[in-house]
Write a protein that holds these residues in place. Sequence first.
Motif, PDB file in Angstrom:
ATOM      1  N   MET A 113       1.760  19.118  -8.117  1.00 35.84           N
ATOM      2  CA  MET A 113       3.440  19.551  -7.771  1.00 35.84           C
ATOM      3  C   MET A 113       2.451  20.481  -6.187  1.00 35.84           C
ATOM      4  O   MET A 113       1.448  21.242  -6.534  1.00 35.84           O
ATOM      5  N   LEU A 114       3.446  20.648  -5.791  1.00 33.89           N
ATOM      6  CA  LEU A 114       3.604  21.449  -4.178  1.00 33.89           C
ATOM      7  C   LEU A 114       3.740  22.833  -4.510  1.00 33.89           C
ATOM      8  O   LEU A 114       5.325  22.990  -5.556  1.00 33.89           O
ATOM      9  N   ALA A 115       3.445  24.088  -3.965  1.00 37.52           N
ATOM     10  CA  ALA A 115       3.491  25.593  -4.435  1.00 37.52           C
ATOM     11  C   ALA A 115       3.292  26.024  -3.538  1.00 37.52           C
ATOM     12  O   ALA A 115       2.455  25.367  -2.463  1.00 37.52           O
ATOM     13  N   TRP A 116       4.342  27.579  -2.801  1.00 41.12           N
ATOM     14  CA  TRP A 116       4.295  27.751  -1.316  1.00 41.12           C
ATOM     15  C   TRP A 116       3.208  29.049  -2.159  1.00 41.12           C
ATOM     16  O   TRP A 116       3.611  29.913  -3.924  1.00 41.12           O
ATOM     17  N   HIS A 117       2.737  29.666  -1.628  1.00 43.47           N
ATOM     18  CA  HIS A 117       2.261  31.507  -2.004  1.00 43.47           C
ATOM     19  C   HIS A 117       2.166  32.019  -0.929  1.00 43.47           C
ATOM     20  O   HIS A 117       2.068  31.981   0.276  1.00 43.47           O
ATOM     21  N   MET A 118       3.002  33.462  -0.934  1.00 38.04           N
ATOM     22  CA  MET A 118       3.024  34.455   0.161  1.00 38.04           C
ATOM     23  C   MET A 118       2.391  35.805  -0.369  1.00 38.04           C
ATOM     24  O   MET A 118       2.506  36.282  -1.284  1.00 38.04           O
ATOM     25  N   ASN A 119       1.440  36.391   0.769  1.00 32.80           N
ATOM     26  CA  ASN A 119       0.776  37.915   0.524  1.00 32.80           C
ATOM     27  C   ASN A 119       0.939  38.370   1.984  1.00 32.80           C
ATOM     28  O   ASN A 119       0.894  37.597   3.142  1.00 32.80           O
TER      29      ASN A 119
ATOM     30  N   MET B  28       0.859  -1.035  -0.021  1.00 34.38           N
ATOM     31  CA  MET B  28      -0.223   0.117   0.129  1.00 34.38           C
ATOM     32  C   MET B  28       0.805   1.574   0.169  1.00 34.38           C
ATOM     33  O   MET B  28       1.847   1.448   0.666  1.00 34.38           O
ATOM     34  N   ALA B  29       0.583   2.408  -0.972  1.00 32.84           N
ATOM     35  CA  ALA B  29       1.302   3.531  -1.136  1.00 32.84           C
ATOM     36  C   ALA B  29       0.817   4.427   0.339  1.00 32.84           C
ATOM     37  O   ALA B  29      -0.150   3.921   0.672  1.00 32.84           O
ATOM     38  N   ALA B  30       2.043   5.141   0.426  1.00 35.68           N
ATOM     39  CA  ALA B  30       1.974   5.629   1.968  1.00 35.68           C
ATOM     40  C   ALA B  30       1.747   7.124   1.416  1.00 35.68           C
ATOM     41  O   ALA B  30       1.505   7.508   0.040  1.00 35.68           O
ATOM     42  N   LYS B  31       0.740   7.521   2.423  1.00 37.30           N
ATOM     43  CA  LYS B  31      -0.219   8.839   2.464  1.00 37.30           C
ATOM     44  C   LYS B  31       0.380  10.085   2.544  1.00 37.30           C
ATOM     45  O   LYS B  31       1.915  10.146   3.408  1.00 37.30           O
ATOM     46  N   SER B  32       0.153  10.591   1.240  1.00 34.48           N
ATOM     47  CA  SER B  32       1.034  12.274   1.146  1.00 34.48           C
ATOM     48  C   SER B  32      -0.311  12.970   2.286  1.00 34.48           C
ATOM     49  O   SER B  32      -0.415  12.814   3.124  1.00 34.48           O
ATOM     50  N   LEU B  33       1.267  14.261   2.869  1.00 32.58           N
ATOM     51  CA  LEU B  33       1.487  15.026   3.450  1.00 32.58           C
ATOM     52  C   LEU B  33      -0.032  15.967   3.145  1.00 32.58           C
ATOM     53  O   LEU B  33      -0.292  16.077   2.142  1.00 32.58           O
ATOM     54  N   THR B  34      -0.203  15.955   4.645  1.00 32.77           N
ATOM     55  CA  THR B  34      -1.698  17.412   3.402  1.00 32.77           C
ATOM     56  C   THR B  34      -1.027  19.016   3.785  1.00 32.77           C
ATOM     57  O   THR B  34       0.342  18.889   4.299  1.00 32.77           O
ATOM     58  N   ALA B  35      -1.454  19.855   3.018  1.00 40.35           N
ATOM     59  CA  ALA B  35      -1.463  20.795   3.075  1.00 40.35           C
ATOM     60  C   ALA B  35      -1.347  22.006   5.028  1.00 40.35           C
ATOM     61  O   ALA B  35      -0.208  22.445   4.932  1.00 40.35           O
ATOM     62  N   PRO B  36      -2.385  21.650   5.393  1.00 40.24           N
ATOM     63  CA  PRO B  36      -1.587  21.995   6.869  1.00 40.24           C
ATOM     64  C   PRO B  36      -0.813  21.335   7.747  1.00 40.24           C
ATOM     65  O   PRO B  36       0.318  22.014   8.008  1.00 40.24           O
ATOM     66  N   ALA B  37       0.085  19.851   7.248  1.00 39.35           N
ATOM     67  CA  ALA B  37       0.926  19.323   7.745  1.00 39.35           C
ATOM     68  C   ALA B  37       2.114  20.320   7.175  1.00 39.35           C
ATOM     69  O   ALA B  37       3.380  19.874   7.919  1.00 39.35           O
ATOM     70  N   VAL B  38       2.308  19.869   5.554  1.00 43.91           N
ATOM     71  CA  VAL B  38       3.581  20.794   5.856  1.00 43.91           C
ATOM     72  C   VAL B  38       3.482  21.870   6.379  1.00 43.91           C
ATOM     73  O   VAL B  38       4.250  22.576   5.787  1.00 43.91           O
TER      74      VAL B  38
ATOM     75  N   SER C 132       9.834  32.444  -9.197  1.00 46.81           N
ATOM     76  CA  SER C 132       9.392  31.562 -10.643  1.00 46.81           C
ATOM     77  C   SER C 132      10.498  30.037 -10.179  1.00 46.81           C
ATOM     78  O   SER C 132       9.696  28.643 -12.001  1.00 46.81           O
ATOM     79  N   SER C 133      11.114  29.528  -9.361  1.00 44.44           N
ATOM     80  CA  SER C 133      10.771  27.750  -9.306  1.00 44.44           C
ATOM     81  C   SER C 133      10.204  27.823  -8.152  1.00 44.44           C
ATOM     82  O   SER C 133      11.037  27.554  -6.755  1.00 44.44           O
ATOM     83  N   ASN C 134       9.378  27.538  -7.634  1.00 50.12           N
ATOM     84  CA  ASN C 134       8.423  27.641  -6.280  1.00 50.12           C
ATOM     85  C   ASN C 134       7.537  25.944  -6.000  1.00 50.12           C
ATOM     86  O   ASN C 134       6.462  25.970  -5.676  1.00 50.12           O
ATOM     87  N   GLU C 135       7.819  25.288  -6.993  1.00 50.62           N
ATOM     88  CA  GLU C 135       7.228  24.251  -7.163  1.00 50.62           C
ATOM     89  C   GLU C 135       7.904  23.023  -6.856  1.00 50.62           C
ATOM     90  O   GLU C 135       9.132  22.396  -7.155  1.00 50.62           O
ATOM     91  N   MET C 136       7.760  21.990  -6.011  1.00 51.80           N
ATOM     92  CA  MET C 136       8.650  20.465  -6.265  1.00 51.80           C
ATOM     93  C   MET C 136       7.473  19.193  -6.833  1.00 51.80           C
ATOM     94  O   MET C 136       6.282  19.590  -5.714  1.00 51.80           O
ATOM     95  N   PRO C 137       7.638  18.587  -6.146  1.00 52.86           N
ATOM     96  CA  PRO C 137       7.172  17.203  -6.446  1.00 52.86           C
ATOM     97  C   PRO C 137       6.125  17.098  -4.958  1.00 52.86           C
ATOM     98  O   PRO C 137       7.229  17.288  -3.252  1.00 52.86           O
ATOM     99  N   TRP C 138       4.983  16.811  -4.821  1.00 51.81           N
ATOM    100  CA  TRP C 138       4.022  16.759  -3.254  1.00 51.81           C
ATOM    101  C   TRP C 138       4.667  15.104  -2.570  1.00 51.81           C
ATOM    102  O   TRP C 138       4.882  14.639  -2.731  1.00 51.81           O
ATOM    103  N   PRO C 139       5.676  16.237  -1.518  1.00 51.58           N
ATOM    104  CA  PRO C 139       5.729  15.206  -0.453  1.00 51.58           C
ATOM    105  C   PRO C 139       4.815  14.101   0.563  1.00 51.58           C
ATOM    106  O   PRO C 139       4.270  14.592   0.580  1.00 51.58           O
ATOM    107  N   GLN C 140       6.013  12.422   0.508  1.00 47.17           N
ATOM    108  CA  GLN C 140       5.274  12.089   1.355  1.00 47.17           C
ATOM    109  C   GLN C 140       5.994  11.923   3.133  1.00 47.17           C
ATOM    110  O   GLN C 140       5.087  11.890   3.389  1.00 47.17           O
ATOM    111  N   ALA C 141       6.505  12.901   3.209  1.00 41.62           N
ATOM    112  CA  ALA C 141       7.511  13.519   4.289  1.00 41.62           C
ATOM    113  C   ALA C 141       7.579  14.607   4.347  1.00 41.62           C
ATOM    114  O   ALA C 141       8.222  14.734   3.625  1.00 41.62           O
TER     115      ALA C 141
ATOM    116  N   LEU D 148      14.612  18.418   1.909  1.00 38.19           N
ATOM    117  CA  LEU D 148      14.937  18.621   0.775  1.00 38.19           C
ATOM    118  C   LEU D 148      13.373  19.932   0.831  1.00 38.19           C
ATOM    119  O   LEU D 148      13.298  20.760   0.271  1.00 38.19           O
ATOM    120  N   VAL D 149      12.175  19.058   0.979  1.00 40.15           N
ATOM    121  CA  VAL D 149      10.873  19.885   1.618  1.00 40.15           C
ATOM    122  C   VAL D 149      11.598  21.295   3.037  1.00 40.15           C
ATOM    123  O   VAL D 149      11.263  21.807   2.259  1.00 40.15           O
TER     124      VAL D 149
END
Length: 204
Positions: A53-59, A1-11, A82-91, A95-96
């Motif tokens: 892909m995971l991306a961050w945003h800040m206002n 069974m594949a590991a569960k991805s992190l949620t956005a709040p967890a990140v 311009s480089s604020n994306e990475m594959p969505w992490p599982q942990a 790198l994260v």
Amino acid sequence: MAAKSLTAPAVLRAAMERGVVPSEAEVSRRGEVRWESADLAYLGWISKDAAGMLAWHMNVGDAKFGSALEKYGRMSVPIRSSSNEMPWPQAVDSLVEEFLREGLGRATRFVADRTDLCVLLSSPEDVQRGSLYAWLPVANYPARLVQALVLARDIGAPDLESRIQGQMKQRPIRLSNGRCMDILASAKGWASRYSNALGFDIPI
């Protein structure tokens, strides 16, 4: 069974634990993080695009007037990369952590203070600082000039106020759709809307 991805709040909580964002920040279930510091208000969030892909945003906005202008973007500037994306992490690994520190972490330091926010809001184009930039579309330039004018007056910066008023009298600007927009006429319209929201007149 594949590991569960992190949620956005967890990140975001991981970002707090590692000091990327302040420990007193509030994380919502929608994947948003908010806090205020030194007269500035911060709103960050994590998103996942169609490619996973995971991306961050800040206002970054003004803490004093932001809430009154909620429906107008809270008198804030969007900080992007311009480089604020990475594959969505599982942990959360090194790198994260580096991704968050170099992105969200640096974005929290992009705006120095209310005077700097005023300068950014009044810029006719994007402002690059290192690997990050304030995204400042020309279409909302007149609206931003009015916000900057309110800030300049509240801060007590007559030189900034005078410069912003001069910018309002510049020639019409051309939008991406080819149409021209009169800066002063548009600014007066925004001043009326903002006056209603803020509860005081904004002479142009």
